[in-house]
Design an enzyme around this catalytic site. Structure first.
Site, PDB file in Angstrom:
ATOM      1  CD  GLU A 184      -0.412   3.398  -8.603  1.00  0.00           C
ATOM      2  OE1 GLU A 184       0.143   2.479  -7.987  1.00  0.00           O
ATOM      3  OE2 GLU A 184      -0.327   4.596  -8.242  1.00  0.00           O
ATOM      4  CE  LYS A 192      -4.330  -1.066  -0.003  1.00  0.00           C
ATOM      5  NZ  LYS A 192      -5.129  -0.686  -1.167  1.00  0.00           N
ATOM      6  CG  HIS A 248      -3.761   3.957  -6.224  1.00  0.00           C
ATOM      7  ND1 HIS A 248      -4.248   3.688  -7.485  1.00  0.00           N
ATOM      8  CD2 HIS A 248      -3.490   2.756  -5.664  1.00  0.00           C
ATOM      9  CE1 HIS A 248      -4.279   2.373  -7.665  1.00  0.00           C
ATOM     10  NE2 HIS A 248      -3.822   1.786  -6.585  1.00  0.00           N
TER      11      HIS A 248
END
Ligand SMILES: NC(=O)c1ccc[n+]([C@@H]2O[C@H](COP(=O)([O-])OP(=O)(O)OC[C@H]3O[C@@H](n4cnc5c(N)ncnc54)[C@H](O)[C@@H]3O)[C@@H](O)[C@H]2O)c1
Length: 372
Positions: A118, A75, A96
């Site tokens: 990502e 994360k 993100h």
């Protein structure tokens, strides 16, 4: 290179950035690995597995951050972790950044080089470090949907595969990308009658070629969507329009047209959801009822199967992690434009255009960052 893996601290996050197998490979490549104690426990990897791999276990995240050259995580770093990053250190994880100005500012101020899972690409235009989590969420969707359909959970009381003399559940999957294809395969494997809706004809041609005998395809016009939804016991939302919120494909008013107790599994909830009545839920309290229709809208579905998710993510990240460690980030990114696409922050500057546009921050081109 000295590679570090702290324990994830975001609530409900049980995955770990580095598996013991990845540690074995990194050490075989001549690198050092330091892991925070219990980092792998949530995924079923005790400290002993890392020690057997040749890694060093330390007691705190601070020791990991202070002593290593590259941090590998799952994360985005939380505020306390961001304070421990330092100039020149590589951070390789999901970031993100576009909706997260605070994190972006902290990463820029740290001086670290941050490569986001990502935004790493592949030669087919896909996102190879997002795909494994879509595969997990897709395969999990019929499983949680089947549970939601059970009477005690508010569902219709329909068994996916039916039994001899009783027809199977009807499952409609909206969106036939990575999530949708995996969801359709598993639902069909459970014996359900499955139809996949998509708006991309090339994608439907592919699905029909490969899975023609397993599930049906249908064009996702508004008319087809509601017609199939009316007959469905379970509807799985799996659409994605890159860079945009998910389109709302079933309105609140249309819920009254669905079968009472039908299950809506909105996998696209992390992009706002594709049913008007979807709102994000958690693994603790995953389902709710709107007008007699059961909704499952967990935003972090892979967390439910942390061990599978950790191993799947590790398989995908390992070649990039090894390239970064073997060559250093500059040479690794020079040699691989797809890894360079992952570069989001370097030495105080943002290096990813979409994030710069979203946050109104000037961007240094990643190619120039390589020369810095
Ligand atoms: N909840 C979770 O834990 C979780 C985990 C992984 C992925 N996701 C989400 O699942 C969604 C799907 O991801 P993916 O990897 O399969 O994306 P993908 O790009 O592989 O597939 C999306 C598909 O949706 C289709 N599509 C777009 N608009 C449509 C419409 N109006 N009607 C029908 N089809 C349409 C596209 O043609 C494409 O085939 C994304 O929102 C993703 O963020 C959620």
């Amino acid at each position: 290179m000295h590679i570090g893996c702290p324990k994830e601290i975001k609530p409900q996050e049980f995955r770990v950035g580095l598996t013991p197998n990845a540690a074995v490979e990194a050490i075989a490549h001549g690198h050092q690995v330091t892991v925070e104690t219990m980092a792998g426990a949530g995924s079923g990897f005790p400290d002993e597995d890392y020690i057997a791999a040749g890694a060093k276990i330390v007691g705190t995240a601070k020791e990991v951050f202070d002593t290593t050259d590259m941090i590998v995580k799952v994360k985005e770093p939380q505020a306390g972790e961001r304070k421990m990053l330092r100039e020149g250190q590589i951070l390789f994880t999901y970031l993100h950044l576009a909706p997260d100005p605070a994190q972006t500012k902290d990463l820029m101020e740290s001086g670290c080089t941050a490569i986001a899972y990502e935004t790493v690409t592949d030669r087919n235009g896909g996102l190879p470090l997002l795909a494994p989590m879509s595969e997990v969420a897709g395969r999990l969707a019929p499983q949680v949907g089947a549970w939601t359909l059970q009477k005690a959970n508010g569902g219709r009381g329909v068994l996916m595969g039916g039994v001899p003399g009783v027809g199977p559940a009807r499952v409609v999957v909206i969106g036939g990308g990575v999530v949708g294809t995996h969801a359709a395969r598993i639902a069909a494997g459970m014996g359900a009658d499955v139809t996949v809706l998509d708006r991309s004809l090339p994608r439907m041609r592919y699905l029909d070629d490969v899975y023609g005998g397993t599930f049906k395809t249908s064009y996702a016009s508004a008319g087809n969507t509601i017609e199939l939804a009316r007959q469905a016991d379970m509807i799985i939302g799996a659409v994605l329009i890159p860079g945009a919120a998910a389109p709302k494909l079933i309105s609140r008013a249309q819920l009254s047209e669905l079968k009472p107790g039908a299950a809506l599994v909105d996998v696209a909830i992390d992009q706002g959801g594709c049913f008007e009545t979807s709102k994000a839920t958690t693994h603790q309290d995953p389902i709710y009822d709107v007008d007699g229709i059961m909704h499952y809208c967990v935003a972090n579905m892979p967390g439910a199967v942390a061990r599978t998710s950790t191993i799947a993510l590790g398989n995908a990240t390992m070649p990039f992690m090894l390239a970064l460690a073997d060559k250093g980030w500059k040479k690794a990114c020079e040699d691989d434009e797809h890894l360079l696409n992952g570069l989001n922050v370097h030495a105080g500057q943002l290096t990813y255009y979409a994030v710069g546009k979203a946050l109104g921050i000037d961007v240094l081109s990643p190619q120039l960052a390589l020369k810095n």
